[in-house]
Design an enzyme around this catalytic site. Sequence first.
Site, PDB file in Angstrom:
ATOM      1  N   GLU A   1       0.865  -1.187   0.000  1.00 23.62           N
ATOM      2  CA  GLU A   1       0.000   0.000   0.000  1.00 23.62           C
ATOM      3  C   GLU A   1       0.901   1.236   0.000  1.00 23.62           C
ATOM      4  O   GLU A   1       2.000   1.205   0.570  1.00 23.62           O
ATOM      5  CB  GLU A   1      -0.850  -0.022   1.280  1.00 23.62           C
ATOM      6  CG  GLU A   1      -1.602   1.245   1.613  1.00 23.62           C
ATOM      7  CD  GLU A   1      -2.214   1.231   3.023  1.00 23.62           C
ATOM      8  OE1 GLU A   1      -1.652   0.592   3.932  1.00 23.62           O
ATOM      9  OE2 GLU A   1      -3.284   1.848   3.180  1.00 23.62           O
TER      10      GLU A   1
ATOM     11  N   ASN B   1      -7.111   6.086  -1.586  1.00 25.10           N
ATOM     12  CA  ASN B   1      -6.000   5.175  -1.290  1.00 25.10           C
ATOM     13  C   ASN B   1      -6.220   4.009  -2.238  1.00 25.10           C
ATOM     14  O   ASN B   1      -7.155   3.226  -2.040  1.00 25.10           O
ATOM     15  CB  ASN B   1      -6.065   4.746   0.183  1.00 25.10           C
ATOM     16  CG  ASN B   1      -4.850   3.943   0.596  1.00 25.10           C
ATOM     17  OD1 ASN B   1      -4.127   3.407  -0.253  1.00 25.10           O
ATOM     18  ND2 ASN B   1      -4.614   3.855   1.901  1.00 25.10           N
TER      19      ASN B   1
ATOM     20  N   LYS C   1      -9.516   1.931  -1.632  1.00 28.42           N
ATOM     21  CA  LYS C   1      -9.696   1.395  -0.280  1.00 28.42           C
ATOM     22  C   LYS C   1     -11.041   1.810   0.329  1.00 28.42           C
ATOM     23  O   LYS C   1     -11.389   2.998   0.355  1.00 28.42           O
ATOM     24  CB  LYS C   1      -8.557   1.889   0.608  1.00 28.42           C
ATOM     25  CG  LYS C   1      -8.501   1.279   2.003  1.00 28.42           C
ATOM     26  CD  LYS C   1      -7.235   1.749   2.710  1.00 28.42           C
ATOM     27  CE  LYS C   1      -7.055   1.133   4.067  1.00 28.42           C
ATOM     28  NZ  LYS C   1      -5.763   1.612   4.698  1.00 28.42           N
TER      29      LYS C   1
ATOM     30  N   GLU D   1      -6.165   8.579   7.918  1.00 23.79           N
ATOM     31  CA  GLU D   1      -6.704   8.131   6.628  1.00 23.79           C
ATOM     32  C   GLU D   1      -8.121   8.644   6.402  1.00 23.79           C
ATOM     33  O   GLU D   1      -8.495   8.932   5.266  1.00 23.79           O
ATOM     34  CB  GLU D   1      -6.666   6.601   6.541  1.00 23.79           C
ATOM     35  CG  GLU D   1      -5.249   6.043   6.460  1.00 23.79           C
ATOM     36  CD  GLU D   1      -5.216   4.607   6.001  1.00 23.79           C
ATOM     37  OE1 GLU D   1      -4.712   3.754   6.756  1.00 23.79           O
ATOM     38  OE2 GLU D   1      -5.703   4.314   4.897  1.00 23.79           O
TER      39      GLU D   1
ATOM     40  N   CYS E   1      -4.765  -3.038   2.985  1.00 18.35           N
ATOM     41  CA  CYS E   1      -4.476  -2.903   4.396  1.00 18.35           C
ATOM     42  C   CYS E   1      -5.624  -3.224   5.346  1.00 18.35           C
ATOM     43  O   CYS E   1      -5.950  -4.378   5.531  1.00 18.35           O
ATOM     44  CB  CYS E   1      -3.898  -1.519   4.671  1.00 18.35           C
ATOM     45  SG  CYS E   1      -2.917  -1.540   6.164  1.00 18.35           S
TER      46      CYS E   1
ATOM     47  N   ASN F   1       0.351  -1.105   5.227  1.00 20.14           N
ATOM     48  CA  ASN F   1       1.282  -0.347   6.069  1.00 20.14           C
ATOM     49  C   ASN F   1       0.674  -0.408   7.471  1.00 20.14           C
ATOM     50  O   ASN F   1      -0.335   0.293   7.698  1.00 20.14           O
ATOM     51  CB  ASN F   1       1.360   1.140   5.673  1.00 20.14           C
ATOM     52  CG  ASN F   1       2.088   1.435   4.367  1.00 20.14           C
ATOM     53  OD1 ASN F   1       2.686   2.488   4.237  1.00 20.14           O
ATOM     54  ND2 ASN F   1       2.039   0.549   3.393  1.00 20.14           N
TER      55      ASN F   1
HETATM   56  N1  ING Z   1      -3.148   0.364   8.769  1.00 23.67           N
HETATM   57  C1  ING Z   1      -3.549  -0.436   9.859  1.00 23.67           C
HETATM   58  C2  ING Z   1      -4.171  -1.774   9.469  1.00 23.67           C
HETATM   59  O1  ING Z   1      -5.361  -1.961   9.459  1.00 23.67           O
HETATM   60  C3  ING Z   1      -4.384  -0.525  12.081  1.00 23.67           C
HETATM   61  C4  ING Z   1      -4.432   0.296  10.808  1.00 23.67           C
HETATM   62  C5  ING Z   1      -3.215  -0.633  12.801  1.00 23.67           C
HETATM   63  C6  ING Z   1      -5.527  -1.193  12.505  1.00 23.67           C
HETATM   64  C7  ING Z   1      -3.162  -1.421  13.962  1.00 23.67           C
HETATM   65  C8  ING Z   1      -5.501  -1.980  13.661  1.00 23.67           C
HETATM   66  C9  ING Z   1      -4.321  -2.097  14.387  1.00 23.67           C
HETATM   67  O2  ING Z   1      -3.383  -2.670   9.227  1.00 23.67           O
HETATM   68  C10 ING Z   1      -3.788   0.709   7.635  1.00 23.67           C
HETATM   69  N2  ING Z   1      -3.105   1.482   6.773  1.00 23.67           N
HETATM   70  O3  ING Z   1      -4.929   0.365   7.392  1.00 23.67           O
END
Ligand code: ING
Length: 311
Positions: A47, A110, A127, A146, A172, A197
């Site tokens: 991503e 995204n 996304k 985001e 993601c 990411n």
């Molecule tokens: N990043 C993370 C993901 O869903 C996240 C957001 C981080 C959610 C940690 C839950 C825990 O992998 C993105 N870019 O969506």
Amino acid sequence: MPRILTVAAAQLGPIQRADDRGSAVARMCALLRQAGANGCDLVVFPELALTTFFPRWFMEDQAEVDSFFERAMPAPETQPLFDLAKELAIGFYLGFAELVEEEGRLRHFNTSILVDKTGAIVLKYRKIHLPGHAEHEPWRAFQHLEKRYFEVGNLNWPVTRSLGGVLGMAICNDRRWPETYRVMGLQGVEMVLIGYNTPRHNPPAPEHDRLSEFHNHLAMQAGAYQNGTWVVGAAKCGVEEGCEMIGASAIIAPTGQIVAQALTQDDELVIARCDLDLCASYKETTFNFARHRQPDQYGLITARAGAIPPD
Ligand code: ING
């Protein structure tokens, strides 16, 4: 003759704010060459693979935000990636921030694209599950904006016949939601490509941090098994501007088993030979949707966003 697709998850280490697109493209070209040397048909990049993960900062200057977006794909900075992939006859998935004028206004998505071996963009996805928050929350060690910088995707989850199979894409946070895989499963998907990411630290729930890699694999393994599909997850990872993001890129079979995974948090090619015909044994039996699903019982799933517990 089995339909074997040799696939690589092309994990990227950190991209710092000062790193220009050319350096990211050069690193991706190096991974493409490695993939070519290993007989790969398809490479999955992460991503937002062209820049640092910029939603970690609160920015009020829209021009600064827009500097992280692509106005054309390919563009001069990204053309070398398209040229090399075509020369090597390798398809690829690329995640990037898309700035586009649509319906008379500027839109920010995204986005990911699938490019086939001829260099043609054969599928595009924007996304849908945008995590994080929309306003500045200074209490957080870093932001996850985001919901501020991107609109919810408007293309649903399309699939396409390409590279000898039925392929689909997600990005993601989408990989954590079963609906993502099921919508593509109901279109016969055989391989779901996912760039991500993922910061290790999740400020609203720090107690989850130690389980980051487990949750990453759990969600993709479940999606693969429950829809009889391959899943390829490719991370951008390592420490970007002081923020650690998890690697653990992986290739998962329709059995739910991880068949290959990354060992580092740097640029790393994770390769597997994927027999697309493995999907059939799940799609035709345990997850024969037509035979076993009862959609008339599932109404709540689309009727409600949030849970409503009993009185
Ligand atoms: N990043 C993370 C993901 O869903 C996240 C957001 C981080 C959610 C940690 C839950 C825990 O992998 C993105 N870019 O969506």
